[in-house]
Design a protein around this motif. Structure first.
Motif, PDB file in Angstrom:
ATOM      1  N   GLN A   1      -0.048   2.021   7.943  1.00 34.32           N
ATOM      2  CA  GLN A   1       0.659   1.377   9.039  1.00 34.32           C
ATOM      3  C   GLN A   1      -0.280   1.235  10.236  1.00 34.32           C
ATOM      4  O   GLN A   1      -1.098   2.107  10.501  1.00 34.32           O
TER       5      GLN A   1
ATOM      6  N   ARG B   1      -8.336  -0.446  -0.602  1.00 35.81           N
ATOM      7  CA  ARG B   1      -6.913  -0.700  -0.861  1.00 35.81           C
ATOM      8  C   ARG B   1      -6.032   0.284  -0.093  1.00 35.81           C
ATOM      9  O   ARG B   1      -5.012  -0.095   0.490  1.00 35.81           O
ATOM     10  N   SER B   2      -6.428   1.560  -0.097  1.00 36.18           N
ATOM     11  CA  SER B   2      -5.642   2.582   0.595  1.00 36.18           C
ATOM     12  C   SER B   2      -5.562   2.296   2.087  1.00 36.18           C
ATOM     13  O   SER B   2      -4.514   2.482   2.711  1.00 36.18           O
TER      14      SER B   2
ATOM     15  N   TYR C   1      -5.602  -0.573   3.587  1.00 38.10           N
ATOM     16  CA  TYR C   1      -4.699  -1.689   3.875  1.00 38.10           C
ATOM     17  C   TYR C   1      -3.239  -1.363   3.571  1.00 38.10           C
ATOM     18  O   TYR C   1      -2.357  -2.166   3.884  1.00 38.10           O
ATOM     19  N   ARG C   2      -2.984  -0.197   3.013  1.00 37.36           N
ATOM     20  CA  ARG C   2      -1.597   0.259   2.857  1.00 37.36           C
ATOM     21  C   ARG C   2      -1.117   1.061   4.060  1.00 37.36           C
ATOM     22  O   ARG C   2       0.069   1.407   4.143  1.00 37.36           O
TER      23      ARG C   2
END
Length: 323
Positions: A247, A241-242, A244-245
């Motif tokens: 940039q 998840r991290s 895909y956060r």
């Protein structure tokens, strides 16, 4: 099936001129909290290195088990600090900030370098391969007595493979990092339990990571895996998840996010199974894997038959389903 880009990366040979390269300067940080039993082994393995420009800093979290007495016994040969911290990652980050070398690394207090030339060889590799940001080699498991229990898992790094399969294959004790990487992408996260895995993906997004098949470090596994399930399982999912956060994630990886999340939950389910057959956690992550990407059902079914079947004494399927 995953696209061809989602495969393990290349195995790297010696870069040209490595024998003549002057090794980059290196700072090794050892974070420690009440690890007196193994601390001396870790320190001695660093002091034994033949690297001509190496510094060692032990960041102690306020130990009360005799660690301070061990540190004092080294006199001025070992720099150390003992103060409260916010955990492992915080201690490592503060240690790196106190040093000024070109390359940084950390050894946990129960790990050690594999031979007196390990650090020099890794830093010669980086000196001879200026385009490489991180180099890592092989790491062996050792038991509480220091006896070799075989090679730990490692695989040539590929960002797409690591993200989409949740296969974070870099053994941290055998890894050497250019300081410029931390300056570019930031230090270890204090918010993720699997801090090393999260860092490798962040670094891999913006730099080059080479796997060099040399035995560089040993990792002690005296606690077994039973403690892993409740902590590591959700951390594996949070690492994905991290990522895909962040940039700048490439479009091809953005399109594969459902499969990446599904495989992260499958990896978490494995840790729930291996960490003491925690069936509630195992089944939860299996259901989350299906909800994340229903097209991953063949692999989810294989996973269920493999691990539940083994626990029930049923013959397990022989061939894994590709990610």
């Amino acid at each position: 099936m995953l696209p061809e880009s989602c495969q393990p990366g290349p195995i790297h040979d010696d870069p040209p001129g490595i024998e003549r390269a002057r090794p980059c300067s290196l700072a090794v940080v050892i974070p420690s909290y009440n690890r007196a039993e193994y601390l001396r082994d870790a320190i001695d393995s660093v002091l034994a290195q033949d690297h001509p420009d190496l510094s060692l800093l032990v960041m102690d979290g306020g130990s009360t088990d005799g660690s301070i007495e061990i540190l004092r016994s080294y006199g001025d040969r070992v720099a150390w600090v003992s103060e409260p911290d916010e955990g492992h990652a915080d201690a490592i980050n503060k240690g790196w900030e106190r040093t000024r070398s070109e390359v940084i690394a950390w050894l946990n207090a129960d790990d050690c370098f594999a031979s007196p030339r390990a650090a020099r060889l890794a830093c010669q590799y980086l000196a001879a391969s200026p385009e490489t940001d991180i180099v890592y080699g092989d790491c062996h498991w050792i038991d509480e007595r220091g006896d070799d229990r075989g090679i730990a898992y490692a695989q040539p790094f590929s960002l797409s493979f690591a993200v989409v399969t949740a296969d974070h294959c870099i053994p941290q004790p055998a890894s050497f990092i250019r300081r410029s990487v931390v300056e570019r992408v930031g230090a270890l996260s204090l918010d993720v339990f699997a801090k090393d895995r999260e860092f490798w993906l962040r670094a891999g997004l913006h730099g080059r990571i080479d796997y060099w098949p040399r035995h560089l470090a040993d990792q002690r596994n005296d606690e077994g895996i039973s403690y892993l399930g409740r902590r590591v399982a959700p951390a594996i999912v949070e690492v994905t998840r991290s990522f895909y956060r962040l940039q700048g994630v490439p479009e091809d990886l953005l399109r594969l996010k459902p499969r990446a999340m599904s495989n992260a939950h499958l990896r978490a389910a494995y840790y729930a199974w291996a960490g003491g057959r925690q069936w509630d956690l195992y089944l939860w992550h299996l259901l989350c894997a299906l909800a994340s990407d229903a097209r991953n059902l063949p692999r989810i079914r294989w996973h269920f038959r493999r691990y539940v079947g083994e626990s029930l004494g049923i013959r397990k399927p022989q061939r894994p389903i590709p990610a």
